[in-house]
Design an enzyme around this catalytic site. Sequence first.
Site, PDB file in Angstrom:
ATOM      1  N   LYS A 172      -5.501  -9.611  -5.930  1.00 50.54           N
ATOM      2  CA  LYS A 172      -6.634  -9.691  -5.003  1.00 50.54           C
ATOM      3  C   LYS A 172      -7.726  -8.681  -5.388  1.00 50.54           C
ATOM      4  O   LYS A 172      -7.409  -7.553  -5.757  1.00 50.54           O
ATOM      5  CB  LYS A 172      -6.092  -9.367  -3.605  1.00 50.54           C
ATOM      6  CG  LYS A 172      -7.101  -9.233  -2.504  1.00 50.54           C
ATOM      7  CD  LYS A 172      -6.417  -8.825  -1.213  1.00 50.54           C
ATOM      8  CE  LYS A 172      -6.701  -7.372  -0.882  1.00 50.54           C
ATOM      9  NZ  LYS A 172      -7.399  -7.146   0.380  1.00 50.54           N
ATOM     10  N   LYS A 209       0.822  -1.212   0.000  1.00 49.81           N
ATOM     11  CA  LYS A 209       0.000   0.000   0.000  1.00 49.81           C
ATOM     12  C   LYS A 209       0.856   1.263   0.000  1.00 49.81           C
ATOM     13  O   LYS A 209       0.546   2.214  -0.705  1.00 49.81           O
ATOM     14  CB  LYS A 209      -0.961   0.007   1.199  1.00 49.81           C
ATOM     15  CG  LYS A 209      -2.072  -1.020   1.039  1.00 49.81           C
ATOM     16  CD  LYS A 209      -3.225  -0.813   2.003  1.00 49.81           C
ATOM     17  CE  LYS A 209      -4.313  -1.842   1.706  1.00 49.81           C
ATOM     18  NZ  LYS A 209      -5.437  -1.754   2.603  1.00 49.81           N
ATOM     19  N   LYS A 242     -11.010  -3.233  -2.361  1.00 45.98           N
ATOM     20  CA  LYS A 242     -11.821  -2.008  -2.355  1.00 45.98           C
ATOM     21  C   LYS A 242     -11.047  -0.861  -2.975  1.00 45.98           C
ATOM     22  O   LYS A 242     -11.585  -0.061  -3.705  1.00 45.98           O
ATOM     23  CB  LYS A 242     -12.162  -1.604  -0.914  1.00 45.98           C
ATOM     24  CG  LYS A 242     -13.152  -2.484  -0.213  1.00 45.98           C
ATOM     25  CD  LYS A 242     -13.607  -1.765   1.063  1.00 45.98           C
ATOM     26  CE  LYS A 242     -13.958  -2.733   2.176  1.00 45.98           C
ATOM     27  NZ  LYS A 242     -12.859  -3.022   3.084  1.00 45.98           N
TER      28      LYS A 242
HETATM   29  N1  AQP Z   1     -10.124 -10.512  -2.363  1.00 44.15           N
HETATM   30  C1  AQP Z   1     -10.394 -11.032  -1.181  1.00 44.15           C
HETATM   31  N2  AQP Z   1     -10.620 -12.347  -1.052  1.00 44.15           N
HETATM   32  C2  AQP Z   1     -10.910 -12.890   0.162  1.00 44.15           C
HETATM   33  N3  AQP Z   1     -11.007 -12.164   1.295  1.00 44.15           N
HETATM   34  C3  AQP Z   1     -10.789 -10.848   1.202  1.00 44.15           C
HETATM   35  N4  AQP Z   1     -10.812  -9.849   2.122  1.00 44.15           N
HETATM   36  C4  AQP Z   1     -10.524  -8.681   1.514  1.00 44.15           C
HETATM   37  N5  AQP Z   1     -10.315  -8.880   0.202  1.00 44.15           N
HETATM   38  C5  AQP Z   1     -10.477 -10.205  -0.012  1.00 44.15           C
HETATM   39  C6  AQP Z   1     -11.122 -10.023   3.540  1.00 44.15           C
HETATM   40  O1  AQP Z   1     -12.195  -9.151   3.879  1.00 44.15           O
HETATM   41  C7  AQP Z   1     -12.069  -8.791   5.246  1.00 44.15           C
HETATM   42  C8  AQP Z   1     -12.232  -7.321   5.438  1.00 44.15           C
HETATM   43  O2  AQP Z   1     -11.260  -6.617   4.742  1.00 44.15           O
HETATM   44  P1  AQP Z   1     -10.775  -5.189   5.174  1.00 44.15           P
HETATM   45  O3  AQP Z   1     -11.915  -4.293   5.346  1.00 44.15           O
HETATM   46  O4  AQP Z   1      -9.844  -5.300   6.321  1.00 44.15           O
HETATM   47  O5  AQP Z   1     -10.008  -4.725   3.905  1.00 44.15           O
HETATM   48  P2  AQP Z   1      -8.740  -5.334   3.228  1.00 44.15           P
HETATM   49  O6  AQP Z   1      -8.336  -6.643   3.773  1.00 44.15           O
HETATM   50  O7  AQP Z   1      -7.688  -4.304   3.266  1.00 44.15           O
HETATM   51  O8  AQP Z   1      -9.233  -5.613   1.764  1.00 44.15           O
HETATM   52  P3  AQP Z   1     -10.191  -4.777   0.868  1.00 44.15           P
HETATM   53  O9  AQP Z   1     -11.578  -4.905   1.367  1.00 44.15           O
HETATM   54  O10 AQP Z   1     -10.038  -5.158  -0.525  1.00 44.15           O
HETATM   55  O11 AQP Z   1      -9.719  -3.300   1.054  1.00 44.15           O
HETATM   56  P4  AQP Z   1      -8.350  -2.625   0.634  1.00 44.15           P
HETATM   57  O12 AQP Z   1      -8.767  -1.557  -0.295  1.00 44.15           O
HETATM   58  O13 AQP Z   1      -7.834  -2.050   1.908  1.00 44.15           O
HETATM   59  O14 AQP Z   1      -7.448  -3.631  -0.001  1.00 44.15           O
HETATM   60  C9  AQP Z   1     -10.707  -9.289   5.715  1.00 44.15           C
HETATM   61  O15 AQP Z   1     -10.890 -10.475   6.467  1.00 44.15           O
HETATM   62  C10 AQP Z   1      -9.989  -9.572   4.438  1.00 44.15           C
HETATM   63  O16 AQP Z   1      -9.030 -10.587   4.598  1.00 44.15           O
END
Ligand code: AQP
Length: 332
Positions: A195, A112, A198
């Site tokens: 992956k 990030k 968001k």
């Molecule tokens: N692509 C994915 N496949 C499986 N699990 C996923 N998680 C996120 N992306 C995937 C899981 O969702 C939960 C909540 O995530 P978060 O809000 O902590 O955000 P994150 O892990 O940083 O991933 P995001 O939602 O895609 O956001 P960003 O933009 O920050 O990368 C977690 O249990 C995560 O593992």
Amino acid sequence: RKRVFSGIQPTADSFHVGNYLGAIRQWVPLQETHETIYCVVDLHAITIEQDPKLLRQRTRIAAAQLLAAGIDPARSILFVQSHVPEHAQLAWVLTCMTGFGEASRMTQFKDKSGKQGAANTNVGLFTYPMLMAADVLLYNADAVPVGEDQRQHLELTRDLAQRFNGRYGDYFTVPDPYIIEAVGKITDLQDPGAKMSKSASSPNGIIELLDDPKVSAKKIRSAVTDTEREIRYDEENKAGVSNLLSIYSALDGRTIPELEQAYEGKGYGDLKKDLAELFTEFVTPFRERTHAILAEPDKLDAVLAEGAAKARTIAARTLAEVYDRTGFLPAA
Ligand code: AQP
């Protein structure tokens, strides 16, 4: 009963199918077998700059989606992280027990901060894993249902629990990750090596639960696949098709080999069309439930206030014990 803790960031207008299948979907059945504590982690969200008005709105949207997904406040503690100040307080103690080199090895930070550039990266993004460790350890959780991307952070949480226990005497439960391999990493529809995320996915690569299902169906139909014809799970050579099969299998209940058999001789177009329909069927009532919950914000806020009060009784006890063991003079 063993205890489960997990959290999700309110950083978008909707959860995506990766958040749902990788994490939230596991949260629901765990309510039957475990004591469950779930949190909308708004303190984590500000590691990336947020618009205050949007953040407040998205916090409610996140909570509403969790309720719509089946989190039951009668069986789970559901709350907002900033309502329980002990999270930030314990995070500081754990931050002071984490090596700089150790924190520097976190791949999510490297990814990030690499994408944002040093000038746009705040120190909170660096200490994010210690806040996550505090989230989990405050409740002495036994298990943490998350996606694969959180494995390394959970490993650090375990190390910190053990370090604290070694230094100050056994206190913290060392938590286990609860990651379902088949759905632990749902990938971007347009870039199936990466992956679904968001923040990082292009709009067409991400399926958002609250989006118009027609838009999501279109994204599924235009997902990147490969030049072969065969519908077969092969993560390495057929990442796009494999991702579609993973999502399909999770929503439909049939195993991947069963799907491969059912689609023998059929084309990618058939698979995508059927998956789009299946997704629409799943998401339509989910969206309706979410919107109905959001239509009564006072009721939603009351649920969250009750959750925070319950969480605080546990969190305050843990923090008092940690402060005592750390050697802080009690405030008379
Ligand atoms: N692509 C994915 N496949 C499986 N699990 C996923 N998680 C996120 N992306 C995937 C899981 O969702 C939960 C909540 O995530 P978060 O809000 O902590 O955000 P994150 O892990 O940083 O991933 P995001 O939602 O895609 O956001 P960003 O933009 O920050 O990368 C977690 O249990 C995560 O593992």
